[in-house]
Design an enzyme around this catalytic site. Structure first.
Site, short mmCIF file in Angstrom:
data_model
loop_
_atom_site.label_atom_id
_atom_site.label_comp_id
_atom_site.label_asym_id
_atom_site.label_seq_id
_atom_site.Cartn_x
_atom_site.Cartn_y
_atom_site.Cartn_z
N GLU A 190 0.36 -46.93 101.33
CA GLU A 190 -1.07 -46.92 101.06
C GLU A 190 -1.84 -46.89 102.39
O GLU A 190 -1.59 -47.70 103.27
CB GLU A 190 -1.49 -48.17 100.29
CG GLU A 190 -1.06 -48.17 98.84
CD GLU A 190 -1.71 -49.28 98.04
OE1 GLU A 190 -1.95 -49.07 96.84
OE2 GLU A 190 -1.98 -50.36 98.60
N CYS A 191 -2.75 -45.94 102.51
CA CYS A 191 -3.65 -45.86 103.66
C CYS A 191 -2.86 -45.83 104.97
O CYS A 191 -2.23 -44.84 105.29
CB CYS A 191 -4.67 -46.99 103.61
SG CYS A 191 -6.15 -46.67 104.61
#
Length: 437
Positions: free
Chosen positions: A327-328
């Site tokens: 994520e990210c």
């Protein structure tokens, strides 16, 4: 539930300073403080946990259903004397028009029956502060303001003028904080410098608590906090199903942006969390079922990550047989390369074709709704997720990988393919908050 929600009418008015000072001061008195944070925030809950001596939780009326919010709040408040909740942005600021589901702090206070402790930055005003307080009192009839704290007061005369005007409205002024830069915490581009990176954090929090205790009537605040009508709900399932029975979780100062409710929910569902540190060149446990790389600050540690051969080799070996999701910041590390703020490119894991750059910063911010294209750690194909995106990186190329999901923002924009997937590896810039009911 007994507690209150700390809010202001804008960002930067002093909510976090007051929240941390109050949590620490109340905990020092022997009260069991349950901390909470409105909205999608990873940094403040870590500070809350240290201040209160109890893990924090996020409450989000846009990304979570009312039952999910109520269940998390009840679980958090269990066994505590006070639920102390820090708002986000301005009290009424949110998105969309669905009543009670805008993501605002006002929605959380109303849904949980929490009274509002209003922080007013009175810089450059005196009697006019009462107009702001009156607006906050009248704008949303669902809310009750338990009291007002004046912040950045310049003198005793300044305090008296502001206090008299606000109290004439029937709102008690519970304290006034003078201008004091010595109690401020260091910041960087995504908010406060992380709790685990803040030097001498315990001393800083005690200083904040001393500051708040000296200037705020804590006994009166506690007396004004009536029991809220507890919503009848409980956590039946995690807001996001565990991605595996044994989860290898990257966890250090470069990979720290994971919502507390996910870790709590996964553990409650029987999953085992196996943390490892990429910065220490540790590899994911090969006995795990899945590897999860959260967001964080890989752009500040790109050189160290690129040189962490044990981590990168172990991650590649893991991904050859088992699912990996990023994520990210974790998504950026799964790509082929990351360009830092100075323009230097650092080779990453190469498990996705993604190339990202932090050289020319551009803000990407907002809620997301995502529909998954295929089965993976986030859920089955077709599953709908709510999430949030907050970063300054730019995508140079996705390398032709298939998209992970169809993603839309909270403002009515057309859904578009987003994220990446290749084999057992997937990633996106949005952080999943909850599976949509």
């Amino acid at each position: 539930m007994k507690g209150f929600l700390i809010a202001s009418v804008r960002s930067g008015a002093g909510k976090t300073t007051l929240s941390l000072g109050l949590m620490t001061a109340l905990a020092r008195r022997g009260l069991k403080v349950a901390p909470a944070k409105c909205g999608p925030d990873y940094i403040d809950p870590a500070f809350h946990a240290v201040a209160a001596g109890r893990p924090g939780v996020n409450l989000d009326s846009w990304a979570m259903t009312p039952d999910q919010v109520a269940g998390l709040a009840l679980h958090q408040a269990k066994g505590a004397d006070l639920l102390v909740t820090e708002g986000l942005m301005g009290l009424f600021d949110g998105v969309g028009h669905e009543p009670g589901r805008t993501g605002s702090s006002a929605d959380i206070a109303a849904s949980l029956g929490l009274k509002v402790l209003l922080v007013l930055d009175v810089t450059g005003q005196s009697t006019s502060a009462a107009a702001v307080a009156l607006g906050a009192k009248l704008l949303d009839p669902r809310l009750t303001i338990v009291g007002v704290v004046l912040n950045r007061v310049g003198s005793e005369r300044h305090r008296r003028l502001c206090s008299e005007a606000v109290e004439a409205l029937g709102l008690p002024v519970l304290g006034a904080l003078p201008r004091e830069t010595a109690v401020e915490l260091p910041e960087r581009h995504l908010g406060l410098v992380q709790a685990e990176e803040t030097d001498d954090l315990r001393r800083r929090l005690d200083t904040l608590a001393d500051f708040v205790e000296h200037h705020i009537d804590l006994d009166r605040l506690i007396d004004l906090c009536e029991d809220a009508a507890s919503p009848m709900a409980a956590i039946a399932t995690p807001l996001l199903q565990p991605p595996g029975q044994r989860i290898a979780l990257a966890r250090d100062t470069a990979f720290s942006f994971v919502y507390p409710h996910h870790l709590t929910g996964w553990s409650a569902a029987g999953a085992e969390i196996l943390p490892f540190s990429p910065l220490a060149s540790e590899a994911p446990d090969p006995t795990a079922d899945v590897c999860w790389l959260p967001g964080g600050y890989p752009e500040l540690h790109a050189g160290a990550i690129s040189a962490a051969g044990g981590f990168l080799d172990g991650l590649r070996a893991f991904a050859a047989e088992k699912p990996v999701h990023g994520e990210c910041g974790g998504y950026m590390v799964l790509g082929t390369g990351l360009v830092d703020a100075e323009g230097t490119r650092h080779a990453m894991a190469g498990l996705l074709g993604l190339e990202t750059s932090y050289e020319r910063r551009r803000l990407h911010l907002g809620y997301r709704r995502a529909r998954l294209f295929s089965n993976g750690p986030l859920g089955p194909a077709g599953a709908m997720l709510s999430g949030h995106e907050f970063h300054y990186a730019s995508i140079l190329t996705t390398g032709g990988d298939d998209p992970l999901a169809e993603v839309a923002d909270a403002h009515g924009g057309a859904p578009a393919p987003d994220g990446s997937r290749r084999g057992l590896v997937s990633g996106s810039f949005f952080h999943a908050i909850a599976r949509m009911e």
